[in-house]
Scaffold this active site. Structure first.
Site, PDB file in Angstrom:
ATOM      1  N   CYS A 191      36.725  47.024  34.136  1.00 38.96           N
ATOM      2  CA  CYS A 191      37.632  48.174  34.190  1.00 38.96           C
ATOM      3  C   CYS A 191      37.409  49.117  33.012  1.00 38.96           C
ATOM      4  CB  CYS A 191      39.081  47.687  34.219  1.00 38.96           C
ATOM      5  SG  CYS A 191      39.485  46.518  32.907  1.00 38.96           S
TER       6      CYS A 191
ATOM      7  N   HIS B 289      43.795  45.277  30.892  1.00 41.57           N
ATOM      8  CA  HIS B 289      43.213  46.129  31.937  1.00 41.57           C
ATOM      9  C   HIS B 289      43.175  47.570  31.446  1.00 41.57           C
ATOM     10  CE1 HIS B 289      42.230  47.567  35.928  1.00 41.57           C
ATOM     11  NE2 HIS B 289      43.239  48.427  35.859  1.00 41.57           N
TER      12      HIS B 289
END
Length: 1386
Positions: free
Chosen positions: A194, A497
Site C-alpha cells: 500500500c 496501512h
C-alpha cells in the site's frame, strides 16, 4: 484494529454522497428507520472467481422480490433477468420467482436474521455482464461512490474485516473489471504494498512528473524492458490513464525493482521509498533529457551555519534536500506542535552552543558561545514535508507512533521561512548561490574542524548555473504553495496501512486513492487526517488519539509561469491527453490496448470453459491416471473425447474409436452413465453448464478393438463381485456387474451366474456394506435397495457343495475367510542385525511353541527362507544361553537386584540385567513343558500357576518367566493348529484391498462386534506404558489367536545398509502390540521384552510404539516398522534422555544416554541405576554424591532434584523426558526446596573479560543475600557491587562490547522473584561487576578486531551478535534487475 477502522471510515465517507435508488414519498421517509430490514447474503456460484465471495444487501422488508433481483443485478454487474436466485440453506434449492411483486417479508425472508441465497445460471447459461458503456450506476441514479457501498445501512454483525491490502466492499468479480465512476484507476495491493501504491498514485497525479516521464523514450536495444524502471513506470502510467479496468497490477514495476514475491510481504516507509526510487530514476536517466528532472522538481537548498556570538564570524555550507522532516513532538517535551507552520519555525530555530558544547572559533582562536541553525535558501517547485510520526520510546525501548494533532493549510506561505537578506553584516563571511562554484573553498576555509567532520550531511551539492537565473529568490508574495497530496498512515509503529488523498488539477476535486478503491472525498475528509483528538494537547494525547493521520504532504508552488492554465486557449495542457501523447507513447498505448483486449477475450473464454477432473485407467501402465479436462462449453462430446485422448497420451497406444467419456463418481468408483448417441451434444449442456466445481468426474473409458462398450444407464448401481474359493481359501479379483435397486436378490443371483458361471442353487452372496459389516443375502424376494445397496457395492460369492452351508453364517468358514480378508494388513518389518558380540550382554531365551514349530510354506523364493532365519536365530540363542549359563554360574553369588535394566546393546556386563534373566535350566524345563502341551491337550500350558512355585521367586522373576513362557493357549489347544499352514497348491491372488491372498487359519476367532476398540498408537501420546501381562500374570496375547504370517522380503529401493533383515508380515490388525511382539520373537531372536517397535512415518521419522494393550488398528497396508534391540518399557516406566550440563564449555549441553525411570522411584535410586550405565557407555566413573540431576527445559537448566524426591509425586515425568546430569566438584549444597541455586558470572570491564560461571546457593530470594554471597565470592565490597539478569537461553551469552551498557544493571528491587528479574527457580544466570572499575580504553582498531572475534564466537554458540527487539529489512531497488548473491554464501 486500525484496518477495521480504515474500512469503516472509508465506508462512512462513501455514504456522504449516496442517493437512494428510487424516490421515496415523504411520508415513508419518516417511518423508514422503524421498518424492519432483511439481510440477504448472496453467493455467486456461476464462476470460479466469485464462488468464494458474498454479496450483502440490507433491504427493507417491504422490498419486492423483483426489486431484489434488480438490486442484485446492479450489485453484481449482471443484466437483470439473466440469472436465478435460489435459497441456499434448503435441501431442494427452491428458485425465487423473478417476476413476483410480493414483499420479501411474505416470501419466506426473515427480518433480523441472515437469509442465504445462491446466484445460479439460468437455463444453463451464465449471467450476462452489464456493458461497460451503459453503466448500471448511471441508469440507477447513483453517484460516483455508490458502487463501493452496501445497499442500505450496514448491520453490526456484517462489518467487513479488512486486511492490509484493503478488501474492497464490492465483492463481485464482474465489478472489479469495471472502471471506477470517478474515472480513475486503482492499484492492486500485492500483499503489503500500500505504501508503494500511495506514492505511485501521487506521482501519476503530478502533471509535471507524468508529462516528463511520457517524453522519455525507451530504447529497446539498450536495456531489457523487464528491468527498466522508467519504462515500467511509463507503462503503469499509461494504463492508469487509458485502462478500462477498475484496478491494475504493480507486479511489473516491482519486478523492475529487482524484487521477488517476498518483498510484497515487507511493509516499508513511504518516505524511504520515495528517496530510494528517486535515486534509482536518477541513475537510469543519466545522459538523458530527464537527468535533472528530480532536482528540478523536488530539490531545495538550505544553509547549515554556525555563528560565533563574540566576533560574529560564521562558518556555513549549503546543502540540498528533497523533503523537509518536521518533528511532531520535540524530544523531552510533553506538548506537540499544533501546526506545520509551528514545526517549520522550530526547524529553522537556531540553538545556542554554550558551556561544555562551546564552539571553537577560528577567528577568536578559542572556544566561544555560538549559534547553530538552518536557513532555507531555495524552495523546490514541489515541496515535500514529512511529518515524523515515528519515534523511539526509551522507557519501553520500543518504536512508537505519535498520533498528535498537527494541522496543515491548503495554501502554505513559505515566505516567513526564507532567508532573503541572509542577515549579512561586516563580520559575516558567506557564499551565495551564484557563487556556488566557490562553495568548496568557502567551506574549507571558514568551517571549523568539528563541523567539517560531519559525515551525515552531503557536501558541496551544486545546482547547474543555467537555472541559477531562474532561481533568483522570489518576492515573499510569490512563495505560496498549494496542497495537492496527503499520504495517510493508519496503524501503529509495528505496521499499518497507507493510502493517498490527492487533488486533481483537472477539476480541482479531491480523491481518495486507497489501493484498488478510488472515490471522491471532501475538505472535511482532509481535515480528519490532522490526527489527534479534541481537547488540549497533552503528553498522553497521542495514546488515545486516532491512529489515522497524515504522514507526508506534497505542495506545489503557485507560479503562473510554470503552472498550466486550464482554458481552451492553453497551449500546454495540465495533463497530456491521448491526442497529445508523443508517438512512442501512442504506440505503447496501442500495445497495451491490444493486450487488454486479448486478456478480455481470454477472460471471456475462461468464463465459458468447463473444467472437470478427468480419469483414465491406462491400458499399458495399468494405473489410474488423473488430469484436468478444460473444454469450451460449445465443444461437442466427440471433440472433448479427442482432447481427452491427447491429454492422456493414448496416441499410438490404441485407436481413438476405442475411447469414450462416461460420467464417473471417483469416491464410490461408480460409473454413473454413458452418453450413447450424444456425440454431437455440446459439453456445456451435457455437464449442466459452466461451474466452478462439479459433483461428478469424467472417465475416459477404453476397450480392446475386439470388445464392445457396455451401456451404463442412469439409475443403475455397480457391484464388484469377488468369487471366494473355500477349498483353496482364496478370493478372486472383482468382476463388475450392473443392476437396478428394485431388482430382487434372486434376480441379482441370475446376473452373477451369467457373469461368473457359478451355480445359482448353491450360491451364497455376502454384501459388505461398510468395513467389517458382512450381510448374507438369503431372502430371495427382497430388493437390493432393501438390503442396503448403494451406488457402488462389493459382494462376495461362494458356490460349492460343502457342509459349510449348513452352519450359521458367523460360524462358517466363509465368514472366517471374509473376516480375515477385511482385517489383515501387510507390514514391512526391518529386523536388527544379530551377532554373538551384540547379543552377549542380553538375557535371551528362545520362545518355543507351535508357531515356531510350523513350517511356513508358500513363502519360497530365492532369498533365505523364514525357516532358515528361525534356525539361525535359534542356534545363536542356544550359543548365547551356554555363554550366559557359564557367566551366571561365575557371578551366582553377586546380588544385583537393584541394577539398571536400561538399554545397552554392546555392553558385556550381565550384572545390570540379572534381575530380568532366567537360568538355562529353567528355560529347558519350560521348553519341554511347552512341547508336551503343544502335542496334546488343551490345558498343557494354559495355567501358568501350575508350572512354577511362585512362592520361591520374586515378582520380577515370575513376570519375566511369564515373558519366557508366553504361548498362545488357543494355538496349543486348537485342533486346527496344523491348518495354519499356507496352501502351497494355490498361488497368491491379489485381494480387493491390494493384499496378496494367503491361506487363512480355521481356528476360532472373535466376531466382528467383539473386535477390540481401535485406538491410536503414537509415541507422542504416551504417558507410560502398559504391561504385557494382566493382573493374574497371564499373557494378554493369549486371549484370542490372531492371524500372523511372515515371509522374507528384499528391499528394492536400496535403502538401509544392505545387511539388515526384512520381513513382509501379514497380520490381523486387531492383534495387540504385546501379542504382535511375541509373534516376532523367533525372528528377532530375543524376548519381546528385550526389543522395541518403532513405527516409521512418511517423512522417515520414527516413533516408538509402547502401548502394549492396544491393537494395530491404527496401522494400514504397507506401513513400515523398525525393530531395535533394547529393553521395552513396562507399565509405569518412562524412557528418559540424560544430558550432561557443562556450564563453562562452549557446548554446555551434551547427550549421554537413554535411561529408564519408573513411577515411585526416588531420585537417588535413579542415580544408582545410572552409575553402571555411565561407567559402561560413557566411561564416566562417578560417586553418587558427586553428581546431581536437574530439570531440563530446552537448553536451560532448571530445578535441582534432591535425592529424596519421588517421580510422579514430587517430580512430574512423561515419555521422552529430558534431564540434566551435572557433575559436582564438591558435595551437594542443595538440601531443601526453599534454597535457590543461581549461576553467576563476573564481568571485568577493565580486562574486557567474562569470568567462568560459579554457582551460588541462596537460602532465600533476598537481593541483599545475593550481594553478600557475591561479595564473599569475588572480594568486591557490597556497596560497589552491581548485578544484572542474563537474557535469552542458557548460557545467556553476550558480546563483551555490549555487556557493560546493554544489560539492566542494578535493578531497584529487594527480592529476586519480582519484576524485572522474576528469578524464582534454580538455574537463572546473573552477571555482576564492580561499579568502581572503569572499562578498558580501546582504539578503533582494537575495537574492530574485538568485534570480529565476538561476532565469530557468538555465531558459533548460536547467540545473537547484538540485541535488537525488531529486525527490519532494508528497502532496496536493484538497478541490475535483482540482488547479487555471493557465490560463497550458502
Amino acid at each position: 484494529m486500525f484496518k477495521h477502522f480504515k474500512c469503516f471510515s472509508n465506508w462512512m465517507s462513501s455514504l456522504k454522497g449516496w442517493k437512494p435508488f428510487h424516490a421515496v414519498p415523504s411520508g415513508q421517509i419518516e417511518n423508514a428507520a422503524e421498518e424492519p430490514r432483511v439481510l440477504c447474503i448472496i453467493q455467486d456460484t456461476t464462476n470460479a472467481k466469485t464462488v468464494n465471495e458474498r454479496l450483502t444487501l440490507n433491504l427493507p422488508a417491504s422490498t419486492s422480490v423483483n426489486k431484489l433481483f434488480e438490486d442484485v443485478a446492479q450489485k453484481a454487474g449482471y443484466v437483470s433477468g439473466t440469472f436465478d436466485l435460489a435459497w441456499g440453506n434448503t435441501v431442494d434449492m427452491a428458485v425465487l420467482d423473478h417476476s413476483s411483486e410480493m414483499p420479501l417479508s411474505d416470501s419466506g425472508f426473515e427480518s433480523g436474521k441472515k437469509n442465504f441465497l445462491q446466484l445460479t445460471d439460468k437455463d444453463g447459461e451464465q449471467p450476462q455482464l452489464a456493458s461497460d458503456e451503459s453503466g448500471t450506476a448511471d441508469s440507477s441514479g447513483l453517484d460516483d461512490s455508490s458502487q463501493d457501498r452496501f445497499i442500505g445501512p450496514l448491520p453490526r454483525d456484517g462489518m467487513v474485516g479488512c486486511s492490509s491490502d484493503y478488501s474492497s466492499l464490492n465483492y463481485s468479480y464482474a465489478s472489479i473489471l469495471n472502471k471506477s465512476e470517478t474515472g480513475y484507476v486503482g492499484l492492486v495491493n500485492q500483499a503489503m504494498t500500500c505504501y508503494l501504491n500511495s506514492l505511485l498514485q501521487t506521482l501519476f497525479m503530478t502533471p509535471e512528473f507524468r508529462n516528463a516521464l511520457y517524453n522519455w523514450e525507451f530504447e529497446e536495444g539498450e536495456e531489457d524492458p523487464i528491468t527498466s524502471i522508467p519504462y515500467q513506470l511509463q507503462r503503469l502510467f499509461v494504463l492508469l490513464q487509458t485502462s478500462k479496468k477498475r484496478a491494475i497490477e504493480t507486479t511489473d514495476v516491482t519486478r523492475s525493482f529487482g524484487w521477488d514475491s517476498s518483498e510484497a510481504w515487507q511493509q516499508h516507509d513511504v518516505q524511504e521509498l520515495c528517496r530510494v526510487m528517486f535515486d534509482a530514476l536518477e541513475q537510469k536517466w543519466k545522459q538523458t533529457e530527464q537527468a535533472d528532472l528530480i532536482n528540478q522538481l523536488y530539490q531545495g537548498k538550505l544553509k547549515d551555519y554556525v555563528r560565533c556570538l563574540e566576533c560574529g564570524n560564521e562558518s556555513w555550507r549549503i546543502d540540498t534536500y528533497l523533503d523537509i522532516p518536521l518533528v511532531i513532538r520535540p524530544y523531552g517535551a510533553s506538548q506537540a506542535f499544533g501546526s506545520v507552520e509551528e514545526a517549520l519555525q522550530a526547524f529553522i530555530q537556531p540553538e545556542t552552543l554554550d558551556g561544555p558544547n562551546q564552539y571553537f572559533c577560528e577567528r577568536c582562536k578559542k572556544k566561544c558561545d555560538a549559534r547553530k541553525g538552518l536557513r532555507f535558501l531555495h524552495f523546490p517547485y514541489l515541496l515535500t514535508l514529512q511529518l515524523k510520526r515515528f519515534d523511539f520510546d526509551y522507557t519501553t525501548m520500543h518504536r512508537i507512533k505519535l498520533n498528535d494533532r498537527m494541522t496543515f493549510p491548503e495554501e502554505l506561505d513559505m515566505s516567513p521561512f526564507i532567508d532573503v537578506e541572509d542577515e549579512k553584516s561586516p563580520q559575516t563571511e558567506s557564499c551565495t548561490d551564484s557563487g556556488a562554484e566557490n562553495e568548496g573553498s568557502c567551506h574549507s576555509d571558514q568551517m571549523s574542524n568539528d563541523f567539517s567532520t560531519d559525515d551525515g550531511v552531503d557536501e558541496g551539492i551544486c545546482l547547474d548555473n543555467a537555472n541559477s537565473a531562474e532561481r533568483v529568490l522570489k518576492p515573499k508574495s510569490s512563495l505560496i504553495f498549494e496542497l495537492f497530496s496527503v499520504m495517510v498512515h493508519s496503524g501503529s509503529a509495528a505496521g499499518g496501512h497507507y493510502y493517498a488523498c490527492i487533488k486533481s488539477f483537472s477539476d480541482g476535486l479531491w480523491y481518495s486513492f486507497n489501493d484498488q478503491h478510488v472515490s471522491k472525498i471532501t475538505q472535511e475528509d482532509i481535515r480528519k487526517t490532522y490526527g489527534g483528538s479534541s481537547g488540549n494537547r497533552g503528553y498522553y494525547t497521542s495514546a488515545f488519539a486516532s491512529s489515522t493521520n497524515a504522514y507526508m504532504l506534497i505542495y506545489r508552488l503557485k507560479d503562473p509561469t510554470r503552472n498550466a492554465i486550464i482554458s481552451p486557449s492553453c497551449v500546454i495542457p495540465e495533463y497530456l491527453d491521448v491526442e497529445s501523447f508523443p508517438d512512442h507513447i501512442k504506440r505503447l498505448v496501442q500495445r497495451e490496448k491490444e493486450a487488454e483486449e486479448h486478456e478480455k477475450r481470454q477472460r471471456e473464454i475462461e468464463r465459458n470453459t468447463c473444467k472437470i477432473k478427468l480419469l483414465c485407467m491406462h491400458p499399458v501402465k495399468m494405473m489410474m491416471m488423473e488430469n484436468k479436462l478444460e473444454v469450451h462449453k460449445d465443444k461437442t462430446l466427440k471433440e472433448a473425447v479427442e482432447i481427452a485422448y491427447k491429454l492422456m497420451d493414448l496416441e499410438g497406444v490404441l485407436p481413438l474409436d476405442c475411447c469414450r467419456l462416461v460420467k464417473y463418481d471417483e469416491f464410490h468408483e461408480y460409473l454413473e452413465r454413458s452418453y450413447e448417441g450424444e456425440e454431437d451434444t455440446p459439453m456445456g449442456l451435457l455437464l449442466g453448464g459452466v461451474k466452478s466445481s462439479y459433483m461428478f468426474d469424467l472417465l475416459l473409458e477404453t476397450r480392446r478393438p475386439d470388445q464392445v462398450f457396455q451401456t451404463y444407464k442412469p439409475g443403475e448401481v455397480m457391484v464388484k463381485v469377488h468369487v471366494v474359493g473355500l477349498k483353496s481359501e482364496t478370493i478372486s479379483p472383482p468382476v463388475s456387474v450392473r443392476a437396478y435397486l428394485n431388482q430382487t436378490v434372486a434376480e441379482f443371483k441370475q446376473l452373477i451366474a451369467q457373469a461368473s458361471g457359478l451355480s445359482v442353487e448353491t450360491m451364497r452372496v455376502v454384501l459388505e456394506r461398510c468395513y467389517n459389516d458382512l450381510r448374507l443375502l438369503y431372502v430371495p424376494n427382497k430388493t437390493l435397495k432393501a438390503e442396503g445397496f448403494f451406488r457402488s457395492n462389493k459382494v462376495f460369492v461362494e458356490s460349492s457343495d460343502s457342509l459349510d452351508h449348513q452352519m450359521s453364517f458367523t460360524d462358517s468358514l466363509l465368514w472366517k475367510l471374509l473376516d480375515r480378508h477385511g482385517n489383515t494388513i501387510r507390514l514391512f518389518v526391518s529386523l536388527p542385525e544379530q551377532s554373538p558380540g551384540s547379543l552377549a550382554s542380553r538375557t535371551c531365551s528362545q520362545k518355543v511353541g507351535a508357531e515356531s514349530e510350523e513350517p511356513l510354506e508358500g513363502a519360497k523364493s530365492n532369498t533365505k527362507s523364514v525357516e532358515a532365519i528361525l534356525e539361525e536365530s535359534t542356534e545363536k540363542l542356544k550359543n548365547l544361553s551356554l555363554q550366559q549359563e557359564q557367566q551366571l554360574q561365575a557371578s551366582s553369588n553377586s546380588d544385583s537386584q537393584n541394577a539398571s535394566d536400561a538399554e545397552h546393546v554392546d555392553s558385556l556386563s550381565l550384572e545390570a540385567s540379572s534381575a530380568f534373566s532366567i537360568s538355562t535350566a529353567d528355560n529347558r524345563e519350560l521348553e519341554k513343558r511347552i512341547r508336551a502341551g503343544g502335542g496334546g491337550g488343551s490345558g498343557g500350558a494354559s495355567d501358568p500357576e501350575n508350572q512354577f512355585p511362585s512362592e520361591e521367586r520374586s515378582d520380577s522373576d515370575v513376570n519375566n518367566d511369564r515373558s519366557t513362557s508366553s504361548v498362545d493357549s488357543d494355538i496349543l489347544s486348537s485342533s486346527h493348529s496344523s491348518d495354519t499352514l499356507c496352501n502351497a497348491d494355490s498361488g497368491p491372488i491379489p485381494l480387493a484391498n491390494g493384499l496378496i491372498s494367503h491361506s487363512i487359519t480355521s481356528s476360532r476367532r472373535s466376531k466382528a462386534h467383539e473386535a477390540k476398540k481401535e485406538t491410536w498408537d503414537t509415541a507422542e501420546e504416551d504417558s507410560g506404558t502398559d504391561s504385557e501381562y494382566d493382573e493374574s500374570g497371564k499373557s494378554k496375547g493369549e486371549a484370542h489367536y490372531m492371524y500372523f504370517r511372515a515371509e522374507p522380503y528384499s528391499r528394492e529401493d536400496g535403502s538401509g545398509d544392505g545387511h539388515s533383515k526384512c520381513l513382509l508380515v501379514y497380520v490381523d490388525k486387531r492383534i495387540t502390540l504385546a501379542a504382535f511382539k511375541q509373534k516376532l520373537e523367533p525372528f528377532v531372536g530375543v524376548l519381546s521384552s528385550q526389543f522395541k517397535v518403532f513405527r516409521v512415518y512418511a517423512n522417515n521419522q520414527e516413533f516408538e510404539s509402547v502401548r502394549l494393550n492396544e491393537t494395530l488398528s491404527s496401522f494400514s497396508d504397507d506401513n513400515k516398522i523398525t525393530i531395535r534391540l533394547g529393553r521395552a518399557l513396562k507399565k509405569g516406566e518412562y524412557r528418559v534422555k540424560v544430558y550432561q550440563l557443562l556450564v563453562n564449555d562452549p557446548e554446555p549441553c551434551k547427550f549421554l544416554l537413554d535411561a529408564v525411570f519408573a513411577k515411585g522411584m526416588t531420585v537417588r535410586q535413579s542415580k544408582e541405576e545410572l552409575l553402571p550405565l555411565l561407567r559402561e557407555q560413557c566411561k564416566l566413573t562417578l560417586s553418587i554424591d558427586r553428581f546431581r540431576l536437574r530439570k531440563k527445559t530446552w537448553k536451560n537448566p532448571g530445578t535441582v532434584f534432591l535425592d529424596y524426591h519421588v517421580y510422579e509425586e514430587d517430580i512430574n515425568i512423561s515419555s521422552n523426558w529430558e534431564v540434566f546430569l551435572e557433575i559436582l566438584n564438591e558435595p551437594e549444597k542443595m538440601k531443601s526446596m526453599s534454597q535457590l541455586a543461581v549461576l553467576t558470572r563476573r564481568w571485568s570491564p577493565a580486562r574486557m573479560k567474562l569470568e567462568p560461571f560459579q554457582e551460588v546457593v541462596l537460602e532465600s530470594c533476598s537481593v541483599d543475600e545475593l550481594k553478600e554471597k557475591l561479595s564473599q565470592l569475588s572480594g568486591i565490597a557490597v556497596e560497589n557491587l552491581e548485578f544484572a539478569k542474563g537474557r535469552g537461553t542458557f548460557p545467556c551469552d553476550i558480546s563483551v562490547l555490549e555487556v557493560h551498557q546493554d544489560l539492566d544493571w542494578n535493578p531497584k528491587v529487594s527480592t529476586l522473584n519480582v519484576w524485572p528479574l522474576y528469578i524464582s527457580d534454580d538455574g537463572a544466570v546473573v552477571f555482576y561487576r564492580d561499579k568502581t572499575e572503569e572499562p578498558m580504553e580501546l582504539s578503533e582498531e582494537e575495537r574492530n578486531e574485538l568485534m570480529k572475534k565476538e561476532s565469530s564466537r557468538l555465531l558459533k554458540t548460536g547467540q545473537r551478535v547484538s540485541y535488537s527487539p525488531r529486525k527490519e529489512k532494508a528497502l532496496k531497488i536493484y538497478l541490475d534487475g535483482g540482488p547479487s548473491k555471493d557465490p560463497g554464501q550458502d
